[in-house]
Design a protein around this motif. Structure first.
Motif, PDB file in Angstrom:
ATOM      1  N   VAL A 231       0.844  -1.202   0.000  1.00  0.00           N
ATOM      2  CA  VAL A 231       0.000   0.000   0.000  1.00  0.00           C
ATOM      3  C   VAL A 231       0.877   1.248   0.000  1.00  0.00           C
ATOM      4  CG1 VAL A 231      -1.657   1.344   1.353  1.00  0.00           C
ATOM      5  CG2 VAL A 231      -1.990  -1.119   1.058  1.00  0.00           C
ATOM      6  N   ASP A 232       1.912   1.240   0.801  1.00  0.00           N
ATOM      7  CA  ASP A 232       2.847   2.364   0.847  1.00  0.00           C
ATOM      8  C   ASP A 232       3.503   2.574  -0.518  1.00  0.00           C
ATOM      9  OD1 ASP A 232       4.587   4.372   2.090  1.00  0.00           O
ATOM     10  OD2 ASP A 232       6.161   2.858   1.953  1.00  0.00           O
ATOM     11  N   VAL A 264      -6.157   4.425   1.180  1.00  0.00           N
ATOM     12  CA  VAL A 264      -5.806   3.045   1.507  1.00  0.00           C
ATOM     13  C   VAL A 264      -6.646   2.074   0.681  1.00  0.00           C
ATOM     14  CG1 VAL A 264      -5.801   1.292   3.313  1.00  0.00           C
ATOM     15  CG2 VAL A 264      -5.001   3.596   3.829  1.00  0.00           C
ATOM     16  N   SER A 265      -7.953   2.318   0.629  1.00  0.00           N
ATOM     17  CA  SER A 265      -8.823   1.445  -0.171  1.00  0.00           C
ATOM     18  C   SER A 265      -8.457   1.506  -1.646  1.00  0.00           C
ATOM     19  CB  SER A 265     -10.293   1.840   0.019  1.00  0.00           C
ATOM     20  OG  SER A 265     -10.702   1.618   1.353  1.00  0.00           O
ATOM     21  N   ALA A 266      -8.114   2.703  -2.126  1.00  0.00           N
ATOM     22  CA  ALA A 266      -7.739   2.852  -3.533  1.00  0.00           C
ATOM     23  C   ALA A 266      -6.487   2.053  -3.844  1.00  0.00           C
ATOM     24  CB  ALA A 266      -7.539   4.327  -3.867  1.00  0.00           C
ATOM     25  N   ALA A 267      -5.499   2.111  -2.956  1.00  0.00           N
ATOM     26  CA  ALA A 267      -4.258   1.373  -3.175  1.00  0.00           C
ATOM     27  C   ALA A 267      -4.508  -0.129  -3.174  1.00  0.00           C
ATOM     28  CB  ALA A 267      -3.241   1.739  -2.109  1.00  0.00           C
ATOM     29  N   LYS A 268      -5.306  -0.604  -2.223  1.00  0.00           N
ATOM     30  CA  LYS A 268      -5.607  -2.038  -2.162  1.00  0.00           C
ATOM     31  C   LYS A 268      -6.366  -2.484  -3.404  1.00  0.00           C
ATOM     32  CE  LYS A 268      -5.655  -2.417   2.896  1.00  0.00           C
ATOM     33  NZ  LYS A 268      -6.507  -2.674   4.103  1.00  0.00           N
ATOM     34  N   ALA A 269      -7.300  -1.640  -3.858  1.00  0.00           N
ATOM     35  CA  ALA A 269      -8.070  -1.983  -5.054  1.00  0.00           C
ATOM     36  C   ALA A 269      -7.177  -2.046  -6.283  1.00  0.00           C
ATOM     37  CB  ALA A 269      -9.192  -0.972  -5.256  1.00  0.00           C
TER      38      ALA A 269
END
Length: 331
Positions: A231-232, A264-269
């Motif tokens: 994510v980072d 965070v949700s955008a990165a995981k998606a």
């Protein structure tokens, strides 16, 4: 499918680009060195420095924003890159975000796709490339609204320039098929390229009776290692794009729900949706195969997240492990 490398930073000094040019010069698997839009050093100047420093590698841009340059200046820069490197240059352009347009122009393009087409036509005219009736066609009822080409530049011998368009959605993909030499994507998953971008580029080319231009995909990658946060790494590599509406819209169309208000949700998606390849080198090699199967002609490996967090050595370590994993793959 060819593999290429993006300079994973906006160089503050030209020397920062040398390790990546060296990798392309000495690594037979890498076809080209690319750089994105820079608000630091002008990419054409960086490529010229690298050529003078002994690394005249094939070069490309993905993508430069049109509010910063006139087509004649773009043509001058493009053929300079080709001349100093001794290789055909692939120069990609796009309208940029509305924020960028307003900041540089005082307004926005009412029709950014039309503006992009006019820019490519005008730059090609300045380069005095062979006549292409689809590119140079002009209608007295519809004069250029955004960009006027003017006269061709005085001739200079160079290996050639290919003009690309940055492509996110179907309409730009179709016009890229009509007028560009390359359709260049950013953050687009392989499934979206297979289902939308490649067919639209092909349809655009077919509609004007020309071969399909190459499809070039910029692919965010990072090798999974202990202590790393994917994510980072997504935020460091693509966080600035994930908050932009036109990228969010493209990702939604690709089946990736990447909310602009939830980083965070955008990165995981993005990771789960295939827009950021994170895993072992063999995992990444397998994921890259999906790009080849989608019809991508060239994949640009983007290690910006790794470079930003861990530096040049770690970025090159990831790169070489990925290249080793793909060495036996036949695309």
């Amino acid at each position: 499918m060819k593999l290429s490398l993006l300079i994973p930073t906006v160089p503050a000094t030209v020397e920062q680009a040398v390790p990546f040019a060296r990798q392309v010069a000495h690594g037979s698997q890498l076809s080209r060195l690319w750089q994105g839009q820079s608000y630091g050093l002008e990419p054409a100047a960086t490529f010229a420095y690298l050529a003078g420093a002994g690394y005249p590698v094939p070069a490309g841009t993905c993508v430069l924003v049109t509010p910063l340059r006139h087509p004649a200046q773009a043509a001058l820069e493009a053929r300079t890159v080709a001349a100093v490197t001794g290789h055909t240059a692939i120069m990609g352009y796009g309208p940029g975000s509305q924020v960028t347009q307003r900041a540089r122009l005082g307004t926005v393009y009412e029709k950014p796709v039309d503006a992009s087409v006019e820019f490519v036509r005008a730059a090609r005219s300045c380069l005095a490339q062979p006549w292409d009736p689809m590119v140079h066609r002009a209608s007295p009822e519809s004069p250029p609204r955004y960009f006027h080409s003017g006269e061709a530049l005085p001739p200079v011998v160079h290996p050639g320039v290919q003009l690309g368009l940055g492509v996110l959605r179907s309409r730009m993909a179709r016009v890229a098929g009509k007028v560009a030499d390359a359709a260049i994507t950013w953050l687009a998953p392989a499934s979206y390229l297979r289902q939308v971008v490649v067919p639209e580029v092909a349809a655009g080319a077919k509609s004007v009776g020309r071969p399909r231009p190459s499809v070039v995909a910029t692919v965010q990658v990072a090798v999974a290692r202990r202590g790393r946060s994917p994510v980072d790494l997504v935020h460091l590599s693509a966080g600035g794009h994930l908050v932009l509406p036109h990228y969010a819209d493209m990702l939604i169309r690709a089946g990736v729900d990447a909310p602009t208000n939830d980083p965070v949700s955008a990165a995981k998606a993005l990771i789960s949706g295939g827009g950021f390849l994170y895993g072992s080198p063999s995992d990444i090699a397998a994921d890259l195969t999906e790009y080849a199967e989608a019809g991508v002609d060239e994949a640009i490996l983007n290690l910006t997240g790794v470079h930003t967090r861990y530096g040049t050595d770690e970025a090159l370590l990831d790169l070489n492990e990925i290249l080793a994993a793909t060495a036996s793959v036949h695309w």
